[in-house]
Design a protein around this motif. Structure first.
Motif, PDB file in Angstrom:
ATOM      1  N   ARG A  82       0.856  -1.193   0.000  1.00 56.07           N
ATOM      2  CA  ARG A  82       0.000   0.000   0.000  1.00 56.07           C
ATOM      3  C   ARG A  82       0.890   1.240   0.000  1.00 56.07           C
ATOM      4  O   ARG A  82       0.865   2.057   0.905  1.00 56.07           O
ATOM      5  CB  ARG A  82      -0.957  -0.018   1.193  1.00 56.07           C
ATOM      6  CG  ARG A  82      -1.832  -1.260   1.220  1.00 56.07           C
ATOM      7  CD  ARG A  82      -2.944  -1.191   2.232  1.00 56.07           C
ATOM      8  NE  ARG A  82      -4.018  -0.318   1.781  1.00 56.07           N
ATOM      9  CZ  ARG A  82      -5.193  -0.208   2.404  1.00 56.07           C
ATOM     10  NH1 ARG A  82      -5.421  -0.914   3.487  1.00 56.07           N
ATOM     11  NH2 ARG A  82      -6.125   0.593   1.959  1.00 56.07           N
ATOM     12  N   VAL A  83       1.701   1.328  -1.026  1.00 53.90           N
ATOM     13  CA  VAL A  83       2.683   2.412  -1.122  1.00 53.90           C
ATOM     14  C   VAL A  83       1.991   3.775  -1.080  1.00 53.90           C
ATOM     15  O   VAL A  83       0.899   3.958  -1.628  1.00 53.90           O
ATOM     16  CB  VAL A  83       3.522   2.249  -2.416  1.00 53.90           C
ATOM     17  CG1 VAL A  83       2.685   2.407  -3.662  1.00 53.90           C
ATOM     18  CG2 VAL A  83       4.695   3.212  -2.411  1.00 53.90           C
ATOM     19  N   ASN A  84       2.648   4.719  -0.379  1.00 49.97           N
ATOM     20  CA  ASN A  84       2.153   6.088  -0.214  1.00 49.97           C
ATOM     21  C   ASN A  84       0.877   6.190   0.614  1.00 49.97           C
ATOM     22  O   ASN A  84       0.231   7.239   0.636  1.00 49.97           O
ATOM     23  CB  ASN A  84       1.941   6.778  -1.577  1.00 49.97           C
ATOM     24  CG  ASN A  84       3.251   7.012  -2.299  1.00 49.97           C
ATOM     25  OD1 ASN A  84       4.274   7.291  -1.676  1.00 49.97           O
ATOM     26  ND2 ASN A  84       3.242   6.882  -3.619  1.00 49.97           N
ATOM     27  N   HIS A  85       0.501   5.101   1.300  1.00 47.35           N
ATOM     28  CA  HIS A  85      -0.639   5.132   2.215  1.00 47.35           C
ATOM     29  C   HIS A  85      -0.143   4.977   3.649  1.00 47.35           C
ATOM     30  O   HIS A  85       0.729   4.150   3.918  1.00 47.35           O
ATOM     31  CB  HIS A  85      -1.636   4.008   1.900  1.00 47.35           C
ATOM     32  CG  HIS A  85      -2.530   4.316   0.737  1.00 47.35           C
ATOM     33  ND1 HIS A  85      -2.105   4.232  -0.558  1.00 47.35           N
ATOM     34  CD2 HIS A  85      -3.825   4.729   0.678  1.00 47.35           C
ATOM     35  CE1 HIS A  85      -3.091   4.563  -1.379  1.00 47.35           C
ATOM     36  NE2 HIS A  85      -4.143   4.871  -0.654  1.00 47.35           N
ATOM     37  N   VAL A  86      -0.698   5.764   4.541  1.00 50.54           N
ATOM     38  CA  VAL A  86      -0.317   5.662   5.948  1.00 50.54           C
ATOM     39  C   VAL A  86      -0.959   4.414   6.544  1.00 50.54           C
ATOM     40  O   VAL A  86      -2.178   4.234   6.463  1.00 50.54           O
ATOM     41  CB  VAL A  86      -0.771   6.901   6.745  1.00 50.54           C
ATOM     42  CG1 VAL A  86      -0.357   6.763   8.208  1.00 50.54           C
ATOM     43  CG2 VAL A  86      -0.196   8.169   6.143  1.00 50.54           C
ATOM     44  N   LEU A  87      -0.136   3.541   7.118  1.00 54.94           N
ATOM     45  CA  LEU A  87      -0.625   2.332   7.780  1.00 54.94           C
ATOM     46  C   LEU A  87      -0.423   2.503   9.280  1.00 54.94           C
ATOM     47  O   LEU A  87       0.678   2.827   9.733  1.00 54.94           O
ATOM     48  CB  LEU A  87       0.133   1.102   7.266  1.00 54.94           C
ATOM     49  CG  LEU A  87       0.068   0.871   5.751  1.00 54.94           C
ATOM     50  CD1 LEU A  87       0.814  -0.392   5.359  1.00 54.94           C
ATOM     51  CD2 LEU A  87      -1.384   0.782   5.274  1.00 54.94           C
TER      52      LEU A  87
END
Length: 224
Positions: free
Chosen positions: A162-167
């Protein structure tokens, strides 16, 4: 995995929650679209089960907003007309179930959507010039190969899926160490630190793991 159930009918909401909980999912419940969006921003569910007919914000509008957040949606509708199906898919829904529904069918469709979206389960994940091979457990960066300990490898795979997504920290711990993990989140900090050090050791700057204070981490591509 976290699933957000959204329905203004308390009996349907409880029915969905009971069956999903029995299947091992963590269920987040909302009675309307506004509440669902607030929960999604804080919890980042893996999938949302959304009723179409709701006050304040209908399911189609909510689906569009959740899709923009990269959250897959399964719509619950009391109607089977083609028009409702078209509206749902145009809004970004991944599937739909017509009420009344069999709980088993709901679970099967949820599982199918999650399999399609879970890039961390794909054999190869590519982010910029980095290639993660989940079959050989190798990470290639600019023709250099990294052999990571298993937990570091799994953590990198989840971030890269989930690149560029805050996890969130909770999400990462659940995915890598399991829902029943009883340790503290210092373990996550240590593994993130080790991954960053390995990136620095090979003079690799295109991809970085950023800290989002008070929330979690995200993997970013900083240049083409």
């Amino acid at each position: 995995m976290k699933i957000l159930a959204v329905d203004d009918d308390e009996s349907i909401l409880n029915l969905v929650s009971i069956h999903l909980t029995r299947s091992g999912y963590k269920v987040l419940k909302a009675n309307n679209g506004i509440e669902a969006l607030a929960i999604s921003e804080n919890e980042l569910p893996d999938l949302a089960v959304v009723d179409v007919m709701m006050p304040q914000m209908d399911g189609f509008t909510l689906t569009k907003k959740l899709s923009e957040m990269d959250i897959p949606v399964l719509l619950l509708t009391a109607k089977g007309e083609l028009e409702d199906k078209e509206k749902g898919f145009l809004a970004g829904s991944d599937d739909y179930v017509v009420k009344p529904f069999e709980p088993k069918e709901l679970l099967y469709r949820i599982q199918a959507i999650l399999r399609r979206y879970d890039k961390s389960l794909e054999p190869i994940i590519r982010v910029g010039s980095m290639k993660i091979n989940r079959q050989s457990y190798e990470v290639e960066i600019d023709n250099k190969t990294l052999f990571l300990p298993l937990k570091e490898f799994e953590l990198l795979s989840v971030l890269a899926s989930r690149v560029n997504h805050v996890l969130t920290r909770e999400y990462l711990i659940e995915r890598v160490w399991g829902f029943d993990y009883e340790g503290d989140d210092q373990t996550l900090n240590v593994h993130i630190k080790r991954l960053r050090e390995k990136f620095r050791n090979i003079s690799f700057s295109e991809i970085k793991i950023s800290t989002v204070r008070g929330v979690g981490y995200k993997l970013e591509v900083t240049s083409a």
